[in-house]
Write a protein that holds these residues in place. Structure first.
Motif, PDB file in Angstrom:
ATOM      1  N   UNK A   4       2.360  24.383   7.693  1.00 53.24           N
ATOM      2  CA  UNK A   4       3.656  23.738   7.707  1.00 53.24           C
ATOM      3  C   UNK A   4       3.636  22.487   6.839  1.00 53.24           C
ATOM      4  N   UNK A   5       4.817  22.001   6.520  1.00 58.64           N
ATOM      5  CA  UNK A   5       4.957  20.793   5.730  1.00 58.64           C
ATOM      6  C   UNK A   5       4.583  19.572   6.573  1.00 58.64           C
ATOM      7  N   UNK A   6       3.885  18.636   5.962  1.00 60.90           N
ATOM      8  CA  UNK A   6       3.616  17.351   6.597  1.00 60.90           C
ATOM      9  C   UNK A   6       4.886  16.507   6.501  1.00 60.90           C
ATOM     10  N   UNK A   7       5.356  16.006   7.634  1.00 63.19           N
ATOM     11  CA  UNK A   7       6.664  15.357   7.681  1.00 63.19           C
ATOM     12  C   UNK A   7       6.616  13.839   7.795  1.00 63.19           C
ATOM     13  N   UNK A   8       5.469  13.261   8.138  1.00 63.33           N
ATOM     14  CA  UNK A   8       5.413  11.829   8.445  1.00 63.33           C
ATOM     15  C   UNK A   8       5.315  10.986   7.176  1.00 63.33           C
ATOM     16  N   UNK A   9       6.315  11.123   6.330  1.00 60.91           N
ATOM     17  CA  UNK A   9       6.342  10.380   5.073  1.00 60.91           C
ATOM     18  C   UNK A   9       6.970   9.003   5.282  1.00 60.91           C
ATOM     19  N   UNK A  10       6.533   8.053   4.452  1.00 57.14           N
ATOM     20  CA  UNK A  10       7.032   6.686   4.521  1.00 57.14           C
ATOM     21  C   UNK A  10       7.683   6.315   3.200  1.00 57.14           C
ATOM     22  N   UNK A  11       8.700   5.499   3.274  1.00 55.35           N
ATOM     23  CA  UNK A  11       9.358   5.014   2.066  1.00 55.35           C
ATOM     24  C   UNK A  11       8.362   4.198   1.244  1.00 55.35           C
ATOM     25  N   UNK A  12       8.207   4.514  -0.047  1.00 52.59           N
ATOM     26  CA  UNK A  12       7.244   3.760  -0.867  1.00 52.59           C
ATOM     27  C   UNK A  12       7.707   2.342  -1.189  1.00 52.59           C
ATOM     28  N   UNK A  13       8.948   2.016  -0.849  1.00 48.54           N
ATOM     29  CA  UNK A  13       9.466   0.681  -1.146  1.00 48.54           C
ATOM     30  C   UNK A  13       9.357  -0.271   0.035  1.00 48.54           C
ATOM     31  N   UNK A  14       9.539   0.233   1.262  1.00 52.18           N
ATOM     32  CA  UNK A  14       9.477  -0.676   2.410  1.00 52.18           C
ATOM     33  C   UNK A  14       8.661  -0.137   3.580  1.00 52.18           C
ATOM     34  N   UNK A  15       8.085   1.073   3.443  1.00 51.24           N
ATOM     35  CA  UNK A  15       7.201   1.606   4.470  1.00 51.24           C
ATOM     36  C   UNK A  15       7.879   2.192   5.685  1.00 51.24           C
ATOM     37  N   UNK A  16       9.197   2.226   5.729  1.00 48.71           N
ATOM     38  CA  UNK A  16       9.895   2.782   6.886  1.00 48.71           C
ATOM     39  C   UNK A  16       9.898   4.311   6.818  1.00 48.71           C
ATOM     40  N   UNK A  17      10.124   4.981   7.965  1.00 49.32           N
ATOM     41  CA  UNK A  17      10.056   6.448   7.961  1.00 49.32           C
ATOM     42  C   UNK A  17      11.106   7.082   7.064  1.00 49.32           C
ATOM     43  N   UNK A  18      10.693   8.135   6.381  1.00 51.27           N
ATOM     44  CA  UNK A  18      11.615   8.938   5.595  1.00 51.27           C
ATOM     45  C   UNK A  18      12.071  10.131   6.423  1.00 51.27           C
ATOM     46  N   UNK A  19      13.344  10.473   6.275  1.00 53.30           N
ATOM     47  CA  UNK A  19      13.912  11.649   6.919  1.00 53.30           C
ATOM     48  C   UNK A  19      14.494  12.561   5.848  1.00 53.30           C
ATOM     49  N   UNK A  20      14.245  13.869   5.996  1.00 50.70           N
ATOM     50  CA  UNK A  20      14.798  14.823   5.044  1.00 50.70           C
ATOM     51  C   UNK A  20      16.292  14.979   5.293  1.00 50.70           C
ATOM     52  N   UNK A  21      17.072  14.839   4.254  1.00 46.50           N
ATOM     53  CA  UNK A  21      18.523  14.966   4.326  1.00 46.50           C
ATOM     54  C   UNK A  21      18.978  15.840   3.168  1.00 46.50           C
ATOM     55  N   UNK A  22      19.003  17.161   3.414  1.00 44.70           N
ATOM     56  CA  UNK A  22      19.370  18.085   2.349  1.00 44.70           C
ATOM     57  C   UNK A  22      18.338  18.074   1.240  1.00 44.70           C
ATOM     58  N   UNK A  23      18.759  17.723   0.035  1.00 49.84           N
ATOM     59  CA  UNK A  23      17.879  17.734  -1.129  1.00 49.84           C
ATOM     60  C   UNK A  23      17.331  16.350  -1.430  1.00 49.84           C
ATOM     61  N   UNK A  24      17.161  15.527  -0.396  1.00 48.36           N
ATOM     62  CA  UNK A  24      16.628  14.175  -0.609  1.00 48.36           C
ATOM     63  C   UNK A  24      15.894  13.720   0.647  1.00 48.36           C
ATOM     64  N   UNK A  25      14.995  12.748   0.450  1.00 54.94           N
ATOM     65  CA  UNK A  25      14.383  12.005   1.549  1.00 54.94           C
ATOM     66  C   UNK A  25      15.022  10.622   1.566  1.00 54.94           C
ATOM     67  N   UNK A  26      15.430  10.164   2.777  1.00 54.94           N
ATOM     68  CA  UNK A  26      16.096   8.876   2.893  1.00 54.94           C
ATOM     69  C   UNK A  26      15.437   8.055   3.994  1.00 54.94           C
ATOM     70  N   UNK A  27      15.449   6.721   3.800  1.00 51.39           N
ATOM     71  CA  UNK A  27      14.905   5.818   4.811  1.00 51.39           C
ATOM     72  C   UNK A  27      16.043   5.017   5.437  1.00 51.39           C
ATOM     73  N   UNK A  28      15.802   4.348   6.573  1.00 56.17           N
ATOM     74  CA  UNK A  28      16.868   3.575   7.234  1.00 56.17           C
ATOM     75  C   UNK A  28      17.447   2.464   6.367  1.00 56.17           C
ATOM     76  N   UNK A  29      16.692   2.003   5.370  1.00 56.24           N
ATOM     77  CA  UNK A  29      17.191   0.924   4.505  1.00 56.24           C
ATOM     78  C   UNK A  29      18.132   1.428   3.423  1.00 56.24           C
ATOM     79  N   UNK A  30      18.263   2.750   3.318  1.00 51.27           N
ATOM     80  CA  UNK A  30      19.170   3.321   2.323  1.00 51.27           C
ATOM     81  C   UNK A  30      18.505   3.790   1.043  1.00 51.27           C
TER      82      UNK A  30
END
Length: 282
Positions: A4-30
């Motif tokens: 399976x895909x590893x899902x626990x990715x972090x935003x490379x800009x601020x370290x917050x969790x990334x969530x898959x949203x369609x064709x993109x990964x997004x973090x809480x900071x936008x």
């Protein structure tokens, strides 16, 4: 054996969790990072690049893919697989990162070797977009990411295993992303590795280090393994591919590269050291 895909990715800009949203990964900071059509993500911000196109070139990646696909380094992959899977319960779920994955050979071999009942959540990361593109085209079950070992886009304490294959270990980052008791499996060239090739392209060989490197902070070293075997290259293409995937390509003079290119067969000794470090409890 599920992969399976590893899902626990972090935003490379601020370290917050990334969530898959369609064709993109997004973090809480936008911050948003597109997923390419080939199903990989580029999580290497421009401020973390040292050049416009870092890492292996498209040609070097193709050479590595041909060489590894021929099976010359299969004994190394087998030893790595044993180290990754050692001491796991039969129904374990194992999150594993290949930090410097190239075109994905070692993760594909790991996926093929895991026993029934074992679940693998795999992530391959490389600073070369050409390497990650090649890897993503060959296996869609892995989370493929363009990124840097110096700033792993991974949440803390989420990995059971990290692989560093002939790469550039960044121990503080590896310690940060591994769970307590997780293991770093590191493979490095030994003193006799590819000696026959080095004798052709260098006027004199430098003395090799014999002392073991110190155990990095936050880790306990487990028993190391030395792996030695011979490979027989039977064409100029195979020799060229091997040279292209080593640092010797850049260090050799034009005359030395021409000498290597004139060869049509070469018998070589492989000498590698597999070291396993266990993450200490925090």
């Amino acid at each position: 054996m599920p992969v399976t895909l590893f899902q626990a990715l972090a935003c490379p800009l601020d370290g917050t969790p990334l969530q898959r949203d369609g064709a993109a990964w997004r973090c809480p900071s936008g911050h948003s990072f597109d997923v390419a059509r080939q199903n990989y993500a580029n999580l290497l911000p421009v401020q973390h690049k040292r050049s416009r196109d870092p890492g292996d070139s498209k040609e070097m990646v193709a050479a590595r893919r041909r060489f590894l696909a021929a099976g010359f380094y299969a004994p190394i992959a087998d030893a790595v697989n044993r180290a990754v899977l050692a001491d796991l319960p039969p129904d374990a779920t194992v999150a594993c990162l290949d930090a410097g994955c190239g075109e994905g050979y070692y993760l594909r071999q790991l996926a093929a070797s895991a026993p029934a009942g074992c679940r693998l959540a795999l992530m391959g990361l490389d600073i070369s977009k050409w390497a990650v593109l090649s890897a993503a085209k060959q296996d869609a079950r892995v989370s493929w990411v363009v990124g840097s070992n110096a700033h792993l886009p991974v949440l803390p304490g989420t990995l059971d295993r990290v692989l560093c294959m002939f790469g550039f270990p960044v121990y503080p980052e590896f310690a940060r992303v591994l769970k307590p008791g997780g293991r770093l499996i590191q493979v490095d060239a030994g003193p006799e590795h590819l000696r026959e090739l080095r004798e052709i392209i260098y006027p004199a060989l430098k003395p090799q280090r014999t002392a073991d490197p110190p155990t990095p902070a936050g880790f306990t070293e487990r028993p190391a393994t030395t792996l030695r075997f011979r490979i027989e290259l039977a064409s100029a293409q195979e020799i060229a591919d091997l040279l292209a995937m080593t640092p010797h390509l850049y260090r050799a003079t034009a005359e030395a590269r021409a000498d290597a290119a004139a060869l049509t067969a070469l018998s070589l000794g492989v000498d590698v050291r597999l070291t396993c470090f266990e993450r200490e409890a925090v």
